[in-house]
Enzyme design. Structure first.
Site, PDB file in Angstrom:
ATOM      1  N   LYS A  91       0.875  -1.177   0.000  1.00 19.76           N
ATOM      2  CA  LYS A  91       0.000   0.000   0.000  1.00 19.76           C
ATOM      3  C   LYS A  91       0.910   1.225   0.000  1.00 19.76           C
ATOM      4  CE  LYS A  91      -3.952   1.949   2.437  1.00 19.76           C
ATOM      5  NZ  LYS A  91      -3.428   3.274   2.772  1.00 19.76           N
ATOM      6  N   CYS A 144      34.198  22.932  15.784  1.00 15.46           N
ATOM      7  CA  CYS A 144      35.184  24.017  15.725  1.00 15.46           C
ATOM      8  C   CYS A 144      35.572  24.572  17.083  1.00 15.46           C
ATOM      9  CB  CYS A 144      34.686  25.145  14.822  1.00 15.46           C
ATOM     10  SG  CYS A 144      33.392  26.141  15.576  1.00 15.46           S
TER      11      CYS A 144
HETATM   12  P1  AMP Z   1      -7.056   4.881   3.079  1.00 15.12           P
HETATM   13  O1  AMP Z   1      -6.677   6.210   2.524  1.00 15.12           O
HETATM   14  O2  AMP Z   1      -6.369   4.550   4.362  1.00 15.12           O
HETATM   15  O3  AMP Z   1      -8.534   4.657   3.104  1.00 15.12           O
HETATM   16  O4  AMP Z   1      -6.463   3.788   2.091  1.00 15.12           O
HETATM   17  C1  AMP Z   1      -6.913   3.703   0.791  1.00 15.12           C
HETATM   18  C2  AMP Z   1      -5.920   4.318  -0.126  1.00 15.12           C
HETATM   19  O5  AMP Z   1      -4.804   3.515  -0.297  1.00 15.12           O
HETATM   20  C3  AMP Z   1      -6.500   4.484  -1.467  1.00 15.12           C
HETATM   21  O6  AMP Z   1      -6.989   5.790  -1.587  1.00 15.12           O
HETATM   22  C4  AMP Z   1      -5.361   4.259  -2.409  1.00 15.12           C
HETATM   23  O7  AMP Z   1      -5.034   5.464  -3.003  1.00 15.12           O
HETATM   24  C5  AMP Z   1      -4.203   3.840  -1.541  1.00 15.12           C
HETATM   25  N1  AMP Z   1      -3.448   2.715  -2.075  1.00 15.12           N
HETATM   26  C6  AMP Z   1      -2.092   2.662  -2.115  1.00 15.12           C
HETATM   27  N2  AMP Z   1      -1.670   1.538  -2.640  1.00 15.12           N
HETATM   28  C7  AMP Z   1      -2.752   0.822  -2.975  1.00 15.12           C
HETATM   29  C8  AMP Z   1      -2.951  -0.437  -3.559  1.00 15.12           C
HETATM   30  N3  AMP Z   1      -1.916  -1.214  -3.893  1.00 15.12           N
HETATM   31  N4  AMP Z   1      -4.210  -0.852  -3.753  1.00 15.12           N
HETATM   32  C9  AMP Z   1      -5.258  -0.088  -3.395  1.00 15.12           C
HETATM   33  N5  AMP Z   1      -5.143   1.112  -2.823  1.00 15.12           N
HETATM   34  C10 AMP Z   1      -3.898   1.573  -2.617  1.00 15.12           C
END
Ligand code: AMP
Length: 657
Positions: free
Chosen positions: A111, A403
């Site tokens: 992620k 220094c």
């Molecule tokens: P959150 O912001 O905590 O709700 O997490 C979701 C966010 O993780 C999404 O908005 C995506 O932009 C981000 N994200 C980053 N990497 C990934 C991934 N491999 N698959 C899906 N979402 C991702």
């Protein structure tokens, strides 16, 4: 605490933090902490659904945008993900899916901790790009996205319409490089790569965004007119063929394998160019995704596993003190090596004296260290029971470890700084300041060139710049004969600068551009400035006692005197060029007291300076005249005691004529 009260507190804390996070790209708590509190609120809301309020963060997808950019509707919403925090929660998710889909396969992927965007292509050409916003409506940041090199601007296959979703990030290496540059320039540093990416993408001027060298990692196909894909794997392979950098993923079905892959990603997180804050587990089959569908906010076919900051106990062997380019003393803890979040940790940041004092961190202590995605780990706490006998509270040294000059605490902060005028640790920054646009204004001597000059041993202080030859300059990387000549010419030209530029360029603490101008006009020459007493300095408006002390310390240090002698020998101008009427008051010092009728004291002071004299705030044996207006008090008495001639306003005007 009453659950209603707790829910209200959670809502307030989360809302305030989300506002800072999304609208200002600033944050007061770690993402991990935010997610934990969010989950606690969700649990309470599940138990007491009657207490859910419309302002609860659980009722929104994103947060409001700043409204500076045009709105873009997302035809396929950019959904959020449900967070999970341990293996059991991952198993529970897999079990739930298995009830409907017994044979499911999952993509497990890092992620990326960046900023979610949608990119739209029409007939194979990049058409528009937008932030997530609230998931349905985002901000149009097309022009900024165009500056990102890893975003293809045209695609080999010209589908009528294609929308992909990706994460914009700043590579850790770029982040470090830019922060180093910001530090050199004395500017505020960026907190972390995520904030840096978010802030850059929101710049009104795409040229600024371009300088930030952002990247993208694409992880989803939102929409493809005229193309059909059965699985996530297929769609990602297609996007890779089309030239998109995609997020790597593993395809797994077994719960144990999935958990092992999550751990592996966590352990190898430092090998990715981007920061990761978790792992995503998502169904691979796209029609299966449709079967499960979504809640108001999140798909039911995926979860995000958040890595807890890993903590371990280790021994603090020593505290070493480094001197940064701004002269700030930074203490670092030297640790017994320990494996943490996939890397071997031997150092932890200690920030400053206050941090050490607050946690009472001592050499010899056993400490708990933590690494939460940042590059440098930090000390969470001291294990008091394990403190050996005979340890002492730690105090930063009173002299600079580089220094040997005395250190001083900033009047307005926690930082402790070296006062050495030529401390090698500060050399590059001082030179950058010296040559800067508002100081000596030397074209072609930016930080990169200066760094090379220092590294080549050609320059060890500002005076050395004036000894540089065209041959010296031409030896530097990316420096042709012509630019070498130009740089040397620019250095020579700077000798003619007016005095205030030089005074500002010296980098005396608290002597900014304005103070330098006042000083130059007041004293008329560097020598008079350097020999001014505390009283004379403090008598100048804009110069307080602290600044006066910095000035006295600077001009009196042997290093400074050496530097100034060399600059003078090199022919650098040391007098104020500001128009001077005549020199009739040369060598004279006036003290103005009481209420003058025809002009203010400042104006009178200026008239004196324009004729080569000085005005001072206190009477001494060196005073030539005291000019006394109505109701003059102690200064007049002192003048009479010392037999110093006293002038009325009329008599003073006669002298001016
Ligand atoms: P959150 O912001 O905590 O709700 O997490 C979701 C966010 O993780 C999404 O908005 C995506 O932009 C981000 N994200 C980053 N990497 C990934 C991934 N491999 N698959 C899906 N979402 C991702």
């Amino acid at each position: 605490m009453d659950y209603r009260e707790e829910m209200k507190q959670l809502r307030d804390t989360l809302n305030e933090n989300a506002r800072l996070y999304y609208t200002l790209d600033a944050s007061t708590m770690s993402d991990y902490e935010y997610d934990r509190l969010y989950r606690r609120l969700q649990d309470l809301e599940r138990q007491h659904p009657e207490e859910i309020t419309p302002d609860s963060p659980t009722q929104r997808v994103g947060d409001q945008t700043l409204n500076d950019f045009a709105e873009v509707m997302h035809p396929v919403p950019l959904e959020s993900l449900e967070d999970v925090f341990d293996g059991d929660e991952v198993r529970a998710f897999l079990q739930k899916v298995r009830e409907t889909l017994p044979q499911a396969a999952y993509s497990v992927e890092p992620k990326v901790d960046g900023l979610s965007v949608a990119l739209e292509y029409r007939n194979g050409v990049f058409y528009q790009g937008a932030t997530r916003g609230n998931g349905r409506v985002g901000e149009d940041v097309t022009e900024n996205l165009r500056t990102i090199r890893s975003i293809p601007k045209t695609l080999p296959e010209k589908l009528p319409r294609l929308i992909v979703r990706g994460e914009v990030y700043m590579a850790r290496s770029v982040f470090e490089e830019i922060n180093e540059r910001l530090e050199l320039e004395g500017k505020t540093l960026m907190a972390n790569p995520r904030n840096a990416a978010a802030g850059s993408l929101r710049q009104k001027d795409p040229r600024i965004c371009a300088q930030r060298r952002l990247d993208i990692a694409v992880f989803n196909l939102q929409l493809a007119e005229g193309r059909d894909f059965a699985t996530h794997t297929e769609s990602i392979a297609y996007l890779r063929e089309q030239g998109f950098p995609t997020i790597p993923h593993a395809l797994l079905s077994d719960a144990d394998d999935i958990l092992r892959e999550i751990d592996r990603l966590g352990d190898t997180r430092m090998t990715f160019p981007f920061d990761i804050d978790g792992a995503v587990v998502k169904l691979n089959d796209l029609s299966d995704r449709d079967i499960l569908g979504s809640t108001a906010k999140c798909p039911k076919w995926a979860v995000a596993y958040k890595y807890p900051p890993e903590q371990k106990a280790t021994k603090l062997k020593n505290i070493v003190v480094q001197v940064g380019r701004t002269g700030v003393l930074t203490p670092k803890a030297e640790l017994e090596p320990v494996r943490l979040a996939g890397t071997t940790v031997t150092y932890a940041t200690l920030h400053n004296q206050d941090y050490i004092t607050q946690k009472d961190i001592r050499i010899g202590d056993t400490v708990i260290v933590q690494k939460a995605g940042e590059i440098i780990p930090e000390i969470v706490e001291v294990v008091r029971q394990e403190r050996p006998a005979g340890t002492k509270p730690y105090c930063l040294p009173t002299v600079c470890p580089v220094c040997g000059a005395p250190v001083a605490r900033d009047a307005d902060g926690a930082a402790i700084r070296c006062t050495g005028a030529e401390c090698p640790a500060q050399l590059l920054r001082n030179l950058t300041h010296f040559a800067g646009r508002n100081a000596m204004d030397i074209d072609g001597l930016g930080p990169a060139v200066l760094q090379q000059l220092v590294e080549a041993g050609l320059v060890a202080n500002a005076a050395d710049l004036y000894d540089l030859s065209v041959q010296d300059m031409a030896r530097l990387e990316r420096m042709g004969e012509k630019s070498a000549q130009n740089a040397v010419n620019a250095i020579a030209k700077s000798k003619e600068n007016d005095l205030w530029r030089l005074i500002y360029a010296l980098g005396i603490r608290q002597v900014g551009e304005k103070a330098a101008k006042v000083i130059a006009a007041h004293f008329g020459s560097y020598d008079d400035f350097a020999s001014a007493s505390m009283e004379e300095l403090v008598a100048i408006d804009d110069i307080g006692e602290v600044t006066a002390e910095y000035i006295r310390a600077w001009v009196n240090s042997p290093q400074s005197q050496d530097l100034m002698a060399r600059l003078k020998a090199a022919g650098v101008n040391m007098v104020c060029k500001e128009e001077r009427l005549d020199n009739r008051f040369a060598g004279m010092t006036f003290v103005l007291t009481g209420a003058l009728e025809r002009f203010t004291r400042d104006e009178a002071g200026e008239m004196i300076e324009k004729r080569g004299g000085k005005s001072s705030g206190s009477v001494s044996k060196k005073t030539t005249y005291v000019v006394a207006g109505e109701n003059a008090g102690s200064k007049l008495r002192k003048a009479q005691e010392l037999h110093i001639p006293v002038l009325t306003e009329e008599e003073f005007l006669d002298l001016l004529k």
